[in-house]
Design a protein around this motif. Sequence first.
Motif, short mmCIF file in Angstrom:
data_model
loop_
_atom_site.label_atom_id
_atom_site.label_comp_id
_atom_site.label_asym_id
_atom_site.label_seq_id
_atom_site.Cartn_x
_atom_site.Cartn_y
_atom_site.Cartn_z
N PRO A 98 0.80 -1.22 0.00
CA PRO A 98 0.00 0.00 0.00
C PRO A 98 0.84 1.28 0.00
O PRO A 98 1.88 1.36 0.62
CB PRO A 98 -0.82 -0.11 1.28
CG PRO A 98 -0.06 -1.02 2.15
CD PRO A 98 0.71 -1.94 1.26
N VAL A 99 0.30 2.26 -0.72
CA VAL A 99 0.83 3.61 -0.73
C VAL A 99 -0.31 4.51 -0.28
O VAL A 99 -1.41 4.45 -0.83
CB VAL A 99 1.32 4.02 -2.13
CG1 VAL A 99 1.82 5.46 -2.12
CG2 VAL A 99 2.40 3.07 -2.61
N ILE A 100 -0.06 5.33 0.73
CA ILE A 100 -1.12 6.18 1.28
C ILE A 100 -0.72 7.64 1.11
O ILE A 100 0.41 8.03 1.45
CB ILE A 100 -1.36 5.87 2.77
CG1 ILE A 100 -1.88 4.44 2.91
CG2 ILE A 100 -2.33 6.87 3.38
CD1 ILE A 100 -2.11 4.01 4.32
N TYR A 101 -1.65 8.42 0.58
CA TYR A 101 -1.46 9.86 0.49
C TYR A 101 -2.45 10.51 1.44
O TYR A 101 -3.66 10.38 1.27
CB TYR A 101 -1.67 10.37 -0.94
CG TYR A 101 -1.33 11.83 -1.08
CD1 TYR A 101 -0.02 12.23 -1.25
CD2 TYR A 101 -2.32 12.80 -0.99
CE1 TYR A 101 0.31 13.56 -1.35
CE2 TYR A 101 -2.00 14.14 -1.09
CZ TYR A 101 -0.68 14.52 -1.27
OH TYR A 101 -0.36 15.85 -1.36
N VAL A 102 -1.93 11.18 2.46
CA VAL A 102 -2.78 11.86 3.45
C VAL A 102 -2.91 13.32 3.03
O VAL A 102 -1.91 14.03 2.90
CB VAL A 102 -2.16 11.75 4.87
CG1 VAL A 102 -3.05 12.46 5.87
CG2 VAL A 102 -1.96 10.30 5.26
N PHE A 103 -4.15 13.76 2.80
CA PHE A 103 -4.40 15.15 2.38
C PHE A 103 -4.35 16.11 3.56
O PHE A 103 -3.76 17.18 3.47
CB PHE A 103 -5.75 15.25 1.67
CG PHE A 103 -5.79 14.51 0.37
CD1 PHE A 103 -5.16 15.01 -0.75
CD2 PHE A 103 -6.44 13.30 0.28
CE1 PHE A 103 -5.18 14.33 -1.95
CE2 PHE A 103 -6.47 12.61 -0.91
CZ PHE A 103 -5.84 13.11 -2.03
N ASN A 104 -5.04 15.75 4.64
CA ASN A 104 -5.02 16.61 5.82
C ASN A 104 -5.20 15.74 7.06
O ASN A 104 -5.78 14.67 7.00
CB ASN A 104 -6.10 17.69 5.75
CG ASN A 104 -7.50 17.10 5.69
OD1 ASN A 104 -7.67 15.90 5.50
ND2 ASN A 104 -8.49 17.93 5.87
N GLY A 105 -4.70 16.22 8.17
CA GLY A 105 -4.80 15.48 9.42
C GLY A 105 -3.69 14.46 9.57
O GLY A 105 -2.70 14.47 8.84
N SER A 106 -3.87 13.59 10.54
CA SER A 106 -2.91 12.51 10.76
C SER A 106 -3.68 11.20 10.88
O SER A 106 -4.83 11.17 11.32
CB SER A 106 -2.08 12.76 12.01
OG SER A 106 -2.90 12.77 13.14
N VAL A 107 -3.03 10.12 10.49
CA VAL A 107 -3.66 8.80 10.45
C VAL A 107 -2.79 7.82 11.23
O VAL A 107 -1.58 7.74 10.99
CB VAL A 107 -3.82 8.32 8.99
CG1 VAL A 107 -4.40 6.93 8.95
CG2 VAL A 107 -4.67 9.28 8.19
N ASN A 108 -3.40 7.11 12.15
CA ASN A 108 -2.72 6.01 12.83
C ASN A 108 -2.92 4.75 12.00
O ASN A 108 -4.02 4.50 11.51
CB ASN A 108 -3.30 5.80 14.23
CG ASN A 108 -3.08 7.01 15.11
OD1 ASN A 108 -2.03 7.63 15.07
ND2 ASN A 108 -4.08 7.35 15.90
N TYR A 109 -1.85 3.98 11.86
CA TYR A 109 -1.95 2.78 11.03
C TYR A 109 -1.28 1.60 11.70
O TYR A 109 -0.37 1.74 12.51
CB TYR A 109 -1.34 3.01 9.65
CG TYR A 109 0.17 2.98 9.64
CD1 TYR A 109 0.87 1.82 9.33
CD2 TYR A 109 0.91 4.11 9.98
CE1 TYR A 109 2.25 1.78 9.34
CE2 TYR A 109 2.28 4.08 10.01
CZ TYR A 109 2.95 2.92 9.67
OH TYR A 109 4.33 2.88 9.70
N THR A 110 -1.75 0.45 11.35
CA THR A 110 -1.11 -0.82 11.68
C THR A 110 -1.12 -1.64 10.41
O THR A 110 -2.18 -1.89 9.83
CB THR A 110 -1.85 -1.57 12.79
OG1 THR A 110 -1.92 -0.75 13.95
CG2 THR A 110 -1.16 -2.87 13.13
N TYR A 111 0.06 -2.04 9.95
CA TYR A 111 0.18 -2.80 8.71
C TYR A 111 0.88 -4.11 9.02
O TYR A 111 1.94 -4.14 9.64
CB TYR A 111 0.99 -2.02 7.68
CG TYR A 111 1.25 -2.77 6.39
CD1 TYR A 111 0.21 -3.09 5.53
CD2 TYR A 111 2.53 -3.19 6.06
CE1 TYR A 111 0.44 -3.78 4.36
CE2 TYR A 111 2.77 -3.88 4.90
CZ TYR A 111 1.73 -4.17 4.05
OH TYR A 111 1.96 -4.88 2.89
#
Length: 158
Positions: free
Chosen positions: A102-115
Amino acid sequence: MGTLRDAMGYPLLRAGLIMLILALLISVAGFYRVNESYSTSGTLGEGMHYLGDDKFESEYLYHNRTLILSSSGANLSLIQGTKITNYTLANREITLHPEERPVIYVFNGSVNYTYGATAVDYPYAVYSLLAFVLMLVGIVISFIGYTQFLRDVKEGKK
């Protein structure tokens, strides 16, 4: 008429059969499988983020990937090859099963992830090439030993 015991007295036939049995054992060892896994977690800020380990993703077969994303308010895109999926996370968590790294583009804010990714590895599969060559040589040597045995039986030596 010659018996099996008489036939096994021929060194070439015996060596060929031993090679064939050894080739069979080596090829069976090639089916031994090991499950490998990779896991990472963290927080993603704005911008483009490549998740996963490139070495892990390219080295192993049959990946089973799980991506868990959560945020209190973020817009992001999940990019997989040519497919782009947009998500808006507002106090929620989503679980995805991407087919590719996966490739993630975050536009605004922050994202917590577990991969996490699990894969299958066959560490002894490379030896199947040796087993194949051993099998071919074993067949040829066995055939030569068997023809010697048949010749001796026909001539009455056995």
